[in-house]
Enzyme design. Structure first.
Site, PDB file in Angstrom:
ATOM      1  CD  GLU A 255      32.449  30.602  25.165  1.00  0.00           C
ATOM      2  OE1 GLU A 255      32.973  29.912  26.081  1.00  0.00           O
ATOM      3  OE2 GLU A 255      31.747  30.117  24.268  1.00  0.00           O
ATOM      4  CB  CYS A 294      32.555  26.898  27.972  1.00  0.00           C
ATOM      5  SG  CYS A 294      31.107  27.584  27.145  1.00  0.00           S
TER       6      CYS A 294
END
Length: 681
Positions: A255, A294
């Site tokens: 990720e 993120c």
């Protein structure tokens, strides 16, 4: 202070001075971080030989209860985590997302596992598949825990949530974990892991912690292990291409940071609720955690004729966001995690300015409240503008991991979609519009490049969790630059740590293996009605064959009058004759109601309640004069936890029900669930 790792059942510190970590607000030293001298083979062995076997002996429900107990413990001690979190530069709101958001993920997985999975050590998936003409050879899929360890390598921005969202499904699946937090905020992860260890709520070896480098850990893994990574795309690619990861086909979930976008619909007018929502969402994603997310919005994609209005509204809102020491009243945005991160973001902003215009912030002359900009890791909210986003690569490839976003215009919806896709894969995108047709075009046009899409309008805004918030029940991950992986997503994440195996054989054999009745399996007959038996007394495969009942016209008329269902196929002789049935037929719900009357034992006993019905399918019509008979078979037993001392111990019994006609053809198939008392206390 030297930060310690927890390896092989003991706390240990590195043998060298390590990397010094500083308070993001005032620049004071917090600790040094090092894992030098630690034998990582001890960690792997400890997890495989102690933690794994202990977790695999526990059922899903037992593991889920352990997660719930851990979550309660952490919630009781949350204020200590908030105190430490402030050193990372997080405001109380920032810390809430990290700390209580992470703990709530444990609660969610505990509830989800206990609600959706059996009280077994393994999982049977999907229905049986018939593999032969006569039904003596069938197939099933089972999932069992991997017999290795899950290595979780986390980013600095969410030292609590980033760990907890990974260990929850790992432990629920029965796989021990080794947690490796990012050095810059490892002290907060260490505090939480220490609390978990001290609680004694998890079996020894279930969780270990590496503060510092992972050294040769990846060399020690094998085909039963799993690695997950959250962080920069470049570091993730390097780890994913590790020779041992490739050689042993070790699952690697990545990720990575991504250039997430938010699109303002072309139909949105300035001053409308959706316009205000867009401004609020972009500004929030720039400033929460000082943009160190993120999932933050890096690209604000707006209609060209709305650029000026959006820019002015964003600048006005950002001007109201006070930067400084989060402990000072009125401060809304804290510093970055450290000075090195400040240098990195300045460098990225300078790169972006080569092709973009700076329209807000972005200079070293800025105000800080309650702190010193020279010693703290502060960075001002910064907005850039890329006038020709289709002709410039930097805004779509260079991420300044801080309170930085780039405004870019589009001329039509197709162009907006093209611009969004230039990010080459994003964790999340958002679309703000009150026009559902526009929302549909944008969502379906962008979906292939995104792991998650938020469609925001005035109707859902009050309850929306926002652009930047991953949820335990929805997938978190994305294609391309975002890493190509998936985390969370409810039970999908639990299954990631399990091995799916197809098993084939005789139905009776597979029933013995799976503890779940399979069609064609041996049926156990008994003179005692199954509804007269306690949970412990029932056997998988125990079957009742009922008496027969012939359906009459009076049955159909009476049921129609009782239910109010006078559909033509049941009452209109002429219309029914011309229908697909060719005659009047009984209501499907009459058939299952009549079936219940045939298999239910009415007197008080161990059966406490009807718990539900699943997988109902009507196979053949039942007409006037047809005769039906029912087979009721104990398919599955799920032991339930007692919610209080006063509650009768019980479990859920799933029954396989088949209604057949006089030609021995199935007319209805379904499962019912009953709550059945247990003898045991």
């Amino acid at each position: 202070m030297k930060l310690k790792s927890y390896i092989n059942g003991q706390w240990c510190e590195g043998t060298d001075n390590g990397t010094e970590v500083f308070n993001a607000v005032n620049g004071e030293s917090v600790c040094s971080v090092s894992s030098s001298g630690i034998d990582f083979s001890d960690a792997v062995r400890f997890a495989r030989e102690l933690g794994g076997p202990a977790l695999r002996k526990m059922t899903f429900h037992e593991r889920a209860n352990a997660l719930k107990a851990v979550a309660k413990r952490l919630m009781e001690n949350k204020e200590e985590f908030y105190r430490i979190s402030a050193w990372t530069g997080a405001t109380r709101t920032d810390s809430w997302v990290d700390i209580e958001g992470g703990i709530s993920t444990l609660f969610t997985y505990s509830s989800l596992v206990r609600r959706e999975l059996p009280n077994e050590t393994f999982l049977v998936e999907d229905d049986a598949v018939k593999l032969s003409a006569k039904g003596s050879f069938i197939g099933r899929h089972v999932l069992v825990p991997k017999e290795g360890v899950a290595v979780h390598i986390n980013a600095f921005n969410f030292p609590c949530w980033g760990m907890l969202e990974k260990i929850a499904p790992s432990l629920a699946a029965g796989v021990p974990v080794i947690v490796k937090p990012a050095t810059a905020s490892a002290y907060l992860t260490e505090a939480m892991v220490r609390d978990i260890i001290d609680s004694g709520l998890l079996p020894e070896g279930s969780i270990q912690l590496i503060c510092g480098s992972v050294g040769n850990l990846l060399d020690l893994l094998n085909e039963q292990d799993v690695v997950t990574f959250t962080g920069s795309a470049s570091t993730g690619q390097k780890l994913r291409s590790h020779p041992n990861i490739i050689a042993n086909s070790i699952p690697f979930t990545m990720e990575a940071d991504s250039l997430n976008s938010s699109i303002l619909g072309a139909t949105v007018e300035p001053g409308s609720p959706e316009f205000d929502l867009y401004i609020k969402e972009v500004a929030r994603e720039m400033t929460v955690k000082a943009g160190q997310k993120c999932t933050a919005i890096r690209r604000a994609i707006v209609p060209r004729n709305r650029v000026d209005a959006v820019a002015e509204a964003l600048k006005a809102r950002l001007d109201k966001t006070t930067l400084g020491d989060p402990s000072v009243e009125g401060v809304r945005m804290g510093p970055l995690v450290g000075r090195s991160q400040v240098d990195d973001v300045w460098s990225k902003v300078e790169t972006l300015r080569e092709s973009c215009e700076l329209i807000h912030g972005g200079t070293r002359d800025f105000q800080v409240t309650g702190a010193n900009a020279d010693t703290g890791a502060f960075f001002p909210s910064t907005l850039l503008y890329a006038d020709q986003p289709l002709q410039s690569d930097a805004p779509h490839s260079v991420e300044a991991f801080g309170p930085v976003s780039t405004l870019m215009p589009y001329d039509d919806l197709d162009q907006a979609i093209r611009i969004a896709k230039l990010g080459k894969g994003s964790l999340v995108g958002s679309i703000v519009t009150g026009d559902n047709r526009e929302a549909r075009d944008l969502a379906l046009g962008c979906a292939s490049y995104h792991g998650r899409l938020l469609i925001l309008n005035a109707d859902c805004a009050k309850e929306s969790t926002g652009h930047g918030s991953p949820l335990p029940t929805l997938v978190h991950g994305g294609p391309g630059r975002a890493g190509g992986g998936e985390e969370l997503g409810g039970l999908r994440a639990v299954k990631h740590y399990m091995q799916r195996t197809a098993i084939q054989g005789h139905p009776t054999t597979l029933t013995a293996i799976t503890n779940e009745f399979n069609p064609g399996s041996e049926q156990i007959k008994d003179l005692v009605h199954p509804f007269r038996k306690y949970f412990e007394e029932l056997q998988i495969g125990e079957t009742l064959i009922t008496h027969r009942r012939t359906v009459t016209e009076a049955d159909i008329v009476n049921f129609g009058c009782l239910s109010g269902d006078h559909f033509y196929a049941h009452f209109d002789e002429l219309a029914a004759k011309d229908s697909m049935f060719g005659k009047r037929v009984a209501h499907g719900y009459f058939v299952i109601s009549a079936a219940a009357g045939m298999f239910v034992e009415p007197s008080p006993g161990p059966v406490l309640a009807n718990y539900g019905m699943e997988n109902l399918r009507f196979v053949e019509p039942v007409g006037i004069g047809d005769t039906i008979q029912v087979r009721l078979t104990c398919k599955q037993k799920i032991k339930k936890d007692r919610r209080s001392e006063e509650e009768q111990p019980n479990g859920v019994v799933v029954w396989d029900v088949e209604v057949r006609n006089q030609h021995d053809e199935p007319v209805a198939l379904y499962n019912i669930m009953t709550l059945v008392a247990r003898k045991e206390e």
